[in-house]
Design an enzyme around this catalytic site. Structure first.
Site, PDB file in Angstrom:
ATOM      1  N   CYS A 122      52.844  10.646  85.698  1.00  0.00           N
ATOM      2  CA  CYS A 122      51.645  11.537  85.170  1.00  0.00           C
ATOM      3  C   CYS A 122      51.878  12.353  84.333  1.00  0.00           C
ATOM      4  CB  CYS A 122      51.054  11.773  86.610  1.00  0.00           C
ATOM      5  SG  CYS A 122      49.387  12.800  86.138  1.00  0.00           S
ATOM      6  N   LEU A 123      51.103  12.813  83.405  1.00  0.00           N
ATOM      7  CA  LEU A 123      51.214  13.596  82.330  1.00  0.00           C
ATOM      8  C   LEU A 123      51.161  14.976  83.070  1.00  0.00           C
ATOM      9  CD1 LEU A 123      49.449  12.491  78.984  1.00  0.00           C
ATOM     10  CD2 LEU A 123      52.083  12.305  79.684  1.00  0.00           C
TER      11      LEU A 123
ATOM     12  N   HIS B 208      41.883  10.497  88.829  1.00  0.00           N
ATOM     13  CA  HIS B 208      41.925  11.822  88.575  1.00  0.00           C
ATOM     14  C   HIS B 208      40.733  12.421  88.465  1.00  0.00           C
ATOM     15  CE1 HIS B 208      45.785  13.037  86.890  1.00  0.00           C
ATOM     16  NE2 HIS B 208      45.965  12.127  86.341  1.00  0.00           N
TER      17      HIS B 208
ATOM     18  N   GLY C 193      47.044   7.274  79.056  1.00  0.00           N
ATOM     19  CA  GLY C 193      45.782   7.264  79.721  1.00  0.00           C
ATOM     20  C   GLY C 193      45.660   9.263  79.813  1.00  0.00           C
TER      21      GLY C 193
ATOM     22  N   GLN D  14      42.583  16.787  83.114  1.00  0.00           N
ATOM     23  CA  GLN D  14      43.840  17.392  82.791  1.00  0.00           C
ATOM     24  C   GLN D  14      43.954  18.080  81.402  1.00  0.00           C
ATOM     25  OE1 GLN D  14      45.186  13.038  82.859  1.00  0.00           O
ATOM     26  NE2 GLN D  14      46.993  13.761  83.152  1.00  0.00           N
TER      27      GLN D  14
ATOM     28  N   HIS E 110      44.480   4.859  87.978  1.00  0.00           N
ATOM     29  CA  HIS E 110      44.972   6.171  87.723  1.00  0.00           C
ATOM     30  C   HIS E 110      44.156   7.125  87.155  1.00  0.00           C
ATOM     31  CE1 HIS E 110      48.898   8.687  86.819  1.00  0.00           C
ATOM     32  NE2 HIS E 110      48.083   9.161  86.462  1.00  0.00           N
ATOM     33  N   GLU E 111      43.562   6.963  86.092  1.00  0.00           N
ATOM     34  CA  GLU E 111      42.596   7.807  85.468  1.00  0.00           C
ATOM     35  C   GLU E 111      41.348   7.946  86.008  1.00  0.00           C
ATOM     36  OE1 GLU E 111      44.143   9.305  83.361  1.00  0.00           O
ATOM     37  OE2 GLU E 111      45.638   7.939  83.104  1.00  0.00           O
TER      38      GLU E 111
HETATM   39 ZN    ZN Z   1      47.795  11.334  85.378  1.00  0.00          ZN
END
Ligand code: ZN
Length: 219
Positions: free
Chosen positions: A130-131, A176, A72, A77, A172-173
């Site tokens: 998380c990226l 964000h 995701g 991000q 999660h997304e």
């Molecule tokens: Zn994330």
């Protein structure tokens, strides 16, 4: 020259910001935790990008998610404060993990202006990462099942119930887009480097991690 702390940058139209990002070929740079763009929240999408630019932006988000690799990616991000995220999970896991975590394949989806609500009291606690927080993972107890309302990239309304791992990805997304990171909801005592998580906590559930690191799991 350094800018004064706390002073916001001159307002650039989001379409200009996205055009500029897309000038460069290849995956977009991922913004790491600590950048205010991950904390400010996002503008609902309301045609700030014309259909052609939206299509190009979504393709870039998808390519960036694949390259990372991740399951995701939310617009903040890549530095864009718009309420848009992409998800996709081929779920390359063992049958045991699939069963216990509900990690079933999730086809590619674009979430425009998503929001979610829990459908019940059930919680599921697992390690996630998380990226924007590379190198680390932590256990997050999330709603086991959520109802997602959103639009797709063509403007069609979405109203759908997610459970298992896809429910985790959706939460999660969407978080964000509200300026939240998974660490805000995590059991901080579970925090593990990727190496420690792979070596010690690859069991299907985090029960052993809870016991040895000293955190609690939802009953
Ligand atoms: Zn994330």
């Amino acid at each position: 020259m350094a800018t004064e702390p706390g002073r916001s940058a001159p307002r650039v139209p989001l379409s200009d910001l996205v055009e500029e990002l897309l000038e460069h070929e290849g995956p977009l740079p991922i913004v790491p935790a600590g950048d205010p763009v991950l904390r400010r929240g996002t503008e609902p999408f309301d045609g700030q990008l014309d259909p052609r630019l939206l299509t190009r932006f979504v393709a870039a988000l998808r390519a960036t998610m694949h390259a990372a690799p991740g399951v995701g990616l939310a617009a903040p991000q890549v530095g864009v404060p718009l309420r848009i995220a992409v998800i996709e999970d081929p779920a390359p896991v063992s049958d045991e993990v699939r069963l216990v975590r509900g990690r079933v394949p999730q086809p590619f989806r674009v979430l425009v202006n998503p929001s979610y609500d829990a459908t019940g009291p059930g919680r599921a606690a697992f390690y996630e990462g998380c990226l924007s927080v590379p190198g680390w993972q932590a256990v997050v107890a999330r709603h086991a099942e959520v109802r997602l309302t959103a639009f797709d990239e063509h403007g069609n309304a979405v109203d759908e119930v997610f459970d298992g791992w896809p429910a985790r990805i959706v939460q999660h997304e969407t978080d964000h887009l509200d300026g939240l990171l998974y660490l805000d909801r995590a059991e901080l005592r579970s925090l593990s480097s990727n190496q420690a998580a792979a070596e010690l906590w690859s069991q299907p559930t985090p029960d052993r991690a809870a016991e040895l690191l000293g955190f609690t799991l939802p009953s």
